[in-house]
Design a protein around this motif. Structure first.
Motif, short mmCIF file in Angstrom:
data_model
loop_
_atom_site.label_atom_id
_atom_site.label_comp_id
_atom_site.label_asym_id
_atom_site.label_seq_id
_atom_site.Cartn_x
_atom_site.Cartn_y
_atom_site.Cartn_z
N GLN A 358 0.89 -1.60 0.11
CA GLN A 358 0.14 -0.06 -0.14
C GLN A 358 0.95 0.82 0.31
O GLN A 358 0.32 2.66 -0.45
CB GLN A 358 -1.02 0.03 1.52
N ILE A 361 1.08 3.60 -3.58
CA ILE A 361 -0.48 3.83 -3.68
C ILE A 361 -0.09 5.07 -2.28
O ILE A 361 -0.66 6.19 -3.17
CB ILE A 361 -1.36 3.00 -3.50
N ASP A 362 -0.37 4.63 -1.57
CA ASP A 362 -0.16 6.38 -0.74
C ASP A 362 0.56 7.30 -1.27
O ASP A 362 0.66 8.70 -0.91
CB ASP A 362 0.45 5.85 1.08
N ILE A 364 2.82 8.13 -4.01
CA ILE A 364 1.68 8.44 -5.20
C ILE A 364 0.29 9.77 -4.98
O ILE A 364 0.41 10.71 -5.07
CB ILE A 364 1.79 7.78 -6.31
N ILE A 365 -0.33 8.91 -4.48
CA ILE A 365 -1.49 9.78 -3.71
C ILE A 365 -1.07 10.79 -3.20
O ILE A 365 -1.11 12.42 -3.61
CB ILE A 365 -2.52 9.16 -3.25
N LYS A 366 -0.56 10.90 -2.24
CA LYS A 366 0.28 12.15 -1.43
C LYS A 366 1.38 12.83 -2.09
O LYS A 366 0.69 14.51 -2.20
CB LYS A 366 1.19 11.81 -0.06
N LYS A 368 0.79 13.15 -5.62
CA LYS A 368 -0.30 14.31 -6.56
C LYS A 368 -0.71 15.36 -5.61
O LYS A 368 -1.32 16.51 -6.35
CB LYS A 368 -1.48 13.56 -6.87
N ASN A 369 -1.88 15.14 -4.28
CA ASN A 369 -1.84 16.48 -3.75
C ASN A 369 -1.02 17.55 -3.31
O ASN A 369 -1.46 18.23 -3.48
CB ASN A 369 -2.61 15.07 -2.66
N GLU A 372 -1.50 19.27 -6.57
CA GLU A 372 -2.37 20.25 -7.16
C GLU A 372 -2.02 21.11 -6.05
O GLU A 372 -3.19 22.13 -7.19
CB GLU A 372 -3.57 19.28 -6.65
#
Length: 410
Positions: A358, A361-362, A364-366, A368-369, A372
């Protein structure tokens, strides 16, 4: 037994001193005179919470319901050993202090001579008298009013107030505290949980946790076929894992699953598969509470519980002997220990692997956020040097993304 209140004015061996001791009794402060009393007029309180585990052990070993008080001296000799064993270093220090400075703090006794407060001081005086033939030692103490010996609740409240509710609390072992709260509230029904909390100056929530811990202690000893063997719990320092068991099971809302988890935790506490049992129980609890792996772990561990139960309860002709020998066999069974340890390690690895899967994934999402959240209008206001630094950082990000895209066949 003599009634000391009835004879204190006529018996020349009972001497009223010039001192008083203030006690909070029946909702009010009272000043009681202090008397100097011969040691042979007094006897230990076998309900003293500090030695509850030692008395319990003695009763179990001698198959007794109560201690024999027909010979007070013999009774006192037995209890004295428990007082000494409960804290030999404290006895040594108190004895030196009394020998050099005499008794400084008066005790508290009932009219029949039972010592409510001052068992350690009484012990030291008894030892000094034996060590110094011909020299008479006396115990300075308050004598409570007649009738208190018949009021268990008032005596218990007074004992708790003095020994657990004072600013400098007496050094009860954690297991003795659990035995005391369970006996006072559940067995003897002397106090409510609210009264216990108030008298000992602890929060009600903490008192409830202690009572729950005490109940699990009782349940565990039944599980291993050693009911009320509190000395076993004392020697094996079970207070640590029991406190963690309370925290673990409080998280479980389903009653059936909580009961099953309790048996798994008890089984591991008995087998002690590896190292520090408190830390080990904590790890077992974390797996039981894991949403993805908890149920599978519980099912596998319950199979081990069944094996333990069968070995603890053999179907033989002499159940008393067999239960004792079966307990020894189970608690030292290396195969059971190994199975419990391997099961725990297997599910720990599963959870760790899942966490590692996991993790990218965590991250990459962090990332990305984070990107942004950047305000493009602010970039336009940057100076030339700042923009150059930002360009380098962005290029590094793009280069870092390439191996991830390749792994994903994107």
């Amino acid at each position: 037994m003599k009634n000391l209140n009835q004879i204190k004015d006529s018996d020349p061996r009972i001497i009223k001193t010039e001192n008083n001791r203030k006690l909070y009794i029946d909702g009010q402060n009272r000043n009681f005179p202090v008397y100097s009393i011969p040691l042979n007029y007094l006897f230990y309180n076998d309900k003293n919470a500090r030695i509850a585990t030692f008395i319990n052990k003695y009763k179990n070993e001698n198959q007794l319901d109560d201690l024999d008080m027909s010979d007070v001296e013999a009774y006192n000799n037995i209890i004295e050993n428990f007082i000494v064993d409960s804290n030999p270093e404290a006895i040594k220090k108190t004895k030196i202090n009394i020998n050099e400075n005499t008794q400084q703090i008066p005790g508290i006794i009932l009219a029949d001579g039972r010592i409510i407060d001052g068992n350690r001081r009484f012990t030291c005086l008894r030892q000094l008298e034996r060590e110094n033939p011909g020299k008479v030692y006396r115990f300075e103490t308050v004598i409570l009013d007649d009738g208190y010996e018949n009021f268990g609740k008032q005596i218990k409240l007074l004992e708790l107030q003095i020994q657990l509710g004072a600013e400098e609390r007496i050094d009860y072992s954690p297991i003795d505290k659990l035995v005391d709260i369970y006996s006072s509230i559940v067995v003897d029904k002397l106090l409510t949980i609210e009264e216990y909390a108030h008298t000992t100056n602890i929060k009600l929530s903490k008192a409830k946790e202690l009572l729950m811990e005490a109940q699990y202690l009782v349940d565990f000893l039944k599980f291993i076929n050693r009911p009320e063997d509190y000395y076993y719990a004392l020697v094996n320092k079970l207070d640590g894992p029991l406190a963690d068991i309370v925290k673990i099971l409080k998280k479980e809302k389903d009653e059936d699953r909580r009961e099953q988890s309790k048996l798994v935790l008890f089984n591991n506490m008995l087998l002690r598969p590896d190292g520090d049992i408190t830390r080990y129980i904590r790890f077992v609890g974390s797996i039981l509470n894991n949403k993805k792996e908890g149920d599978a772990f519980l099912e596998e561990q319950l199979e081990l519980v069944c094996k333990t139960y069968e070995k603890l309860n053999p179907e033989n002709e002499n159940p008393v002997v067999d239960k004792e020998s079966s307990f020894i066999n189970v608690s030292s069974d290396e195969e059971l220990k190994k199975s419990a340890r391997l099961s725990k390690e297997k599910f720990e690895n599963r959870i760790n692997l899942a966490d590692k899967r996991q993790e990218p994934i965590d991250l990459i999402i962090k990332a990305k956020n984070t990107i942004e959240a950047i305000d493009a209008s602010v970039i336009q206001q940057l100076g030339a040097d700042e923009k150059d630094k930002l360009k380098v950082a962005v290029k590094d990000i793009l280069e870092g993304v390439k191996p991830i895209l390749e792994a994903l066949d994107v």
